[in-house]
Design an enzyme around this catalytic site. Structure first.
Site, mmCIF file in Angstrom:
data_model
loop_
_atom_site.group_PDB
_atom_site.id
_atom_site.type_symbol
_atom_site.label_atom_id
_atom_site.label_comp_id
_atom_site.label_asym_id
_atom_site.label_seq_id
_atom_site.Cartn_x
_atom_site.Cartn_y
_atom_site.Cartn_z
ATOM 1 N N GLY A 6 17.033 2.405 -37.817
ATOM 2 C CA GLY A 6 15.999 1.581 -38.426
ATOM 3 C C GLY A 6 16.085 0.122 -38.034
ATOM 4 O O GLY A 6 15.274 -0.697 -38.476
ATOM 5 N N ARG A 7 17.088 -0.184 -37.203
ATOM 6 C CA ARG A 7 17.210 -1.537 -36.661
ATOM 7 C C ARG A 7 17.183 -2.617 -37.748
ATOM 8 O O ARG A 7 18.165 -2.745 -38.472
ATOM 9 C CB ARG A 7 16.104 -1.760 -35.645
ATOM 10 C CG ARG A 7 16.526 -2.699 -34.577
ATOM 11 C CD ARG A 7 15.541 -2.723 -33.478
ATOM 12 N NE ARG A 7 16.031 -2.068 -32.294
ATOM 13 C CZ ARG A 7 15.249 -1.632 -31.333
ATOM 14 N NH1 ARG A 7 13.951 -1.743 -31.441
ATOM 15 N NH2 ARG A 7 15.764 -1.099 -30.255
ATOM 16 N N ASP B 25 11.236 3.926 -37.099
ATOM 17 C CA ASP B 25 11.655 2.775 -37.916
ATOM 18 C C ASP B 25 10.627 2.417 -38.995
ATOM 19 O O ASP B 25 10.945 1.698 -39.934
ATOM 20 C CB ASP B 25 11.881 1.552 -37.022
ATOM 21 C CG ASP B 25 13.053 1.737 -36.079
ATOM 22 O OD1 ASP B 25 13.767 2.746 -36.216
ATOM 23 O OD2 ASP B 25 13.244 0.880 -35.203
ATOM 24 N N GLU C 178 21.810 1.151 -39.962
ATOM 25 C CA GLU C 178 22.470 0.566 -38.780
ATOM 26 C C GLU C 178 22.249 -0.942 -38.716
ATOM 27 O O GLU C 178 23.008 -1.661 -38.091
ATOM 28 C CB GLU C 178 21.938 1.216 -37.506
ATOM 29 C CG GLU C 178 20.448 0.938 -37.255
ATOM 30 C CD GLU C 178 19.917 1.487 -35.933
ATOM 31 O OE1 GLU C 178 20.679 2.123 -35.200
ATOM 32 O OE2 GLU C 178 18.724 1.262 -35.653
ATOM 33 N N THR D 26 6.883 5.251 -34.441
ATOM 34 C CA THR D 26 8.240 4.728 -34.526
ATOM 35 C C THR D 26 8.930 5.296 -35.752
ATOM 36 O O THR D 26 8.347 5.283 -36.845
ATOM 37 C CB THR D 26 8.356 3.184 -34.573
ATOM 38 O OG1 THR D 26 9.717 2.845 -34.875
ATOM 39 C CG2 THR D 26 7.469 2.529 -35.612
ATOM 40 N N ARG E 292 16.006 11.467 -34.797
ATOM 41 C CA ARG E 292 14.673 11.221 -34.248
ATOM 42 C C ARG E 292 14.168 12.383 -33.402
ATOM 43 O O ARG E 292 13.036 12.357 -32.918
ATOM 44 C CB ARG E 292 14.595 9.869 -33.584
ATOM 45 C CG ARG E 292 15.237 9.539 -32.375
ATOM 46 C CD ARG E 292 15.049 8.105 -31.916
ATOM 47 N NE ARG E 292 15.195 8.103 -30.480
ATOM 48 C CZ ARG E 292 15.488 7.064 -29.758
ATOM 49 N NH1 ARG E 292 15.623 5.892 -30.324
ATOM 50 N NH2 ARG E 292 15.590 7.155 -28.480
HETATM 51 O O1 F6P Z 1 12.779 3.259 -31.712
HETATM 52 C C1 F6P Z 1 13.545 2.810 -32.748
HETATM 53 C C2 F6P Z 1 14.975 3.175 -32.640
HETATM 54 O O2 F6P Z 1 15.081 4.541 -32.842
HETATM 55 C C3 F6P Z 1 15.879 2.381 -33.566
HETATM 56 O O3 F6P Z 1 15.950 2.856 -34.833
HETATM 57 C C4 F6P Z 1 17.190 2.387 -32.817
HETATM 58 O O4 F6P Z 1 17.980 1.280 -33.161
HETATM 59 C C5 F6P Z 1 16.723 2.295 -31.418
HETATM 60 O O5 F6P Z 1 15.477 2.935 -31.350
HETATM 61 C C6 F6P Z 1 17.623 2.904 -30.389
HETATM 62 O O6 F6P Z 1 17.047 2.688 -29.145
HETATM 63 P P1 F6P Z 1 17.552 3.279 -27.784
HETATM 64 O O7 F6P Z 1 17.264 4.748 -27.798
HETATM 65 O O8 F6P Z 1 16.785 2.548 -26.722
HETATM 66 O O9 F6P Z 1 19.036 2.978 -27.727
#
Ligand code: F6P
Length: 422
Positions: free
Chosen positions: A190-191, A143, A246, A141, A299
């Site tokens: 990073g949620r 994150d 974020e 991850t 990412r």
């Molecule tokens: O996997 C973690 C993450 O990259 C977070 O940092 C981000 O908020 C989220 O995934 C975004 O997810 P998705 O691609 O499902 O919108």
């Protein structure tokens, strides 16, 4: 003589090196006589329910090795939550049916905290539904919020992208500041945890270097203090770089920027904190701004991935195969730091119960007293994770990526009709 087949699947948000883990798993499993065929589920656990399983037998070893420099998730990923078995047994019964039909004895689930929840539930199938399955979670991850493991594969590369981008863009702002842009705002993913935003702090090598302000989810956003800091920085050096996670929230716990949608695990889709903060700066202080939301770029940026991260990603893959074949059910290979300088680490099994559905936040000792930066302890932790080169082969100016055949194994069962059915 083989004693069964091995299934691998990717889950949650993908990373620049999750495919490196996949490649390591496939190569290690192919070498083991116990393993008949290595299969990969299409789009995570959904592929297992739908019986959409790639048979990897026909994949060329060169292409499997090329996964080490291919970002994204080669087999597709998903965000899909398995129900509680006490409330709904149907998906579990279907999974067993599929696993049995394809003689799958080992299931390696490559994901973050939510995916560890799925892996934990699957690891109990054996006892609950009388099917001999060994389930191992494999960490990833960007994150970096998985507990127990020192860091999560995927994070080091995204952290490097963040620190490099903030350093480079700050040189740009500094050049323009006298007559144009004075404030640059960079948004890190990073949620709920500030690890990636914090890694931007590595860009500052001397006091006063950018980033000048880091807004972390662990510190409630205080508008007045933030604007004071930006103003003071611009008055002192002429410009200011801000990094915002974020996941930053105000004092009432509301995200600065919530895109409106929620995923299967109830997580809000985030994104847009940078424009919100940048607008605030211009409205209240009158400074011209630019902002960047690198979003998926951070990412998927395999071209500047961290060598340490790549090594971690491959090591957890290899270890996961060993644990699985040794019958170590419900574990995850965790990275254990032995020393920071020189940086040394090893892989150890960790029980899934301690990992599933938990989020590791940035510790207080990593956040500077004013809440706008990182401490020396944070630097010591982060610095080794972005180091080392992870070479990318190039052709015609573009990165070379794996080209898999992705042939689906012949179906043996009727289609799945339940939730998540195709
Ligand atoms: O996997 C973690 C993450 O990259 C977070 O940092 C981000 O908020 C989220 O995934 C975004 O997810 P998705 O691609 O499902 O919108």
């Amino acid at each position: 003589m083989s004693s069964g087949n091995l299934l691998y699947a990717q889950s949650g948000g993908v990373t620049a090196v999750i495919n490196a883990t996949a490649g390591a798993i496939i190569e290690a499993a192919r070498k083991r006589r116990q393993v008949g065929t290595v299969l990969a589920a299409r789009n995570g656990i959904l592929g297992a329910l739908r019986e959409e399983l790639y048979d990897l037998k026909g994949e060329d070893l060169r292409q499997i090795r090329a996964l080490a420099h291919t970002p994204g998730g080669a087999f597709g990923s998903c965000r899909w939550k398995l129900p509680d078995i006490a409330k709904d047994r149907a998906p579990y019964e279907r999974l067993i049916e599929v696993l049995r039909a394809h003689d799958i004895r080992w299931f390696l689930y490559n994901g973050g905290g939510d995916s560890a929840d799925t892996a934990l539930k699957l690891s109990r199938i054996g006892a609950e539904l009388d099917y001999p399955l060994v389930c191992v979670a494999v960490p990833k991850t960007i994150d970096n919020d998985l507990p127990v493991t020192d860091c999560s594969p995927g994070f080091g590369s995204a952290a490097r992208y963040t620190a490099v981008s903030v350093l480079e863009a700050s040189l740009d702002v500094a050049s323009m500041a006298e007559t144009s842009t004075k404030v640059f705002v960079y948004e890190a993913m990073g949620r709920h945890a500030g690890w990636l935003a914090a890694s931007a702090g590595l860009a500052a090598r001397r006091p006063g270097d950018a980033p000048h302000v880091i807004l972390l989810p662990e510190v409630p956003f205080d508008q007045a203090r933030f604007l004071d800091r930006v103003k003071a920085t611009v008055e002192k050096i002429g410009w200011c770089t801000v990094v915002v996670s974020e996941g930053v929230r105000d004092a009432d716990g509301r995200f600065l920027a919530e895109a409106g949608k929620r995923d299967a695990f109830g997580h809000a889709q985030l994104g847009g904190a940078a424009p919100t903060v940048a607008r605030l700066v211009t409205d209240k202080l009158g400074y011209k701004h630019h902002w960047a939301v690198p979003d998926y770029l951070q990412r998927s940026a395999r071209h500047i991935a961290s060598g340490t991260d790549l090594a971690h990603a491959q090591a957890v893959g290899k270890a996961a195969v060993e644990y699985a074949l040794a019958g170590q059910n419900a574990v995850m290979p965790a990275i254990k730091r032995q020393s920071a300088a020189p940086y040394r680490w090893e892989i150890r099994p960790a029980p899934l119960e301690r990992i599933a559905n938990q989020e590791k936040m940035l510790p207080k000792s990593f956040i500077s007293k004013d809440g706008f930066g990182i401490t020396a302890a944070a630097r010591r932790y982060l610095a080794p994770l972005i180091q080392g080169e992870a070479k990318t082969p190039w052709r015609d100016g573009l990165p070379v990526v794996a080209e898999l055949k992705l042939a689906l194994a012949a179906r043996k069962l009727p289609p799945w009709q339940g939730d998540g059915g195709a």
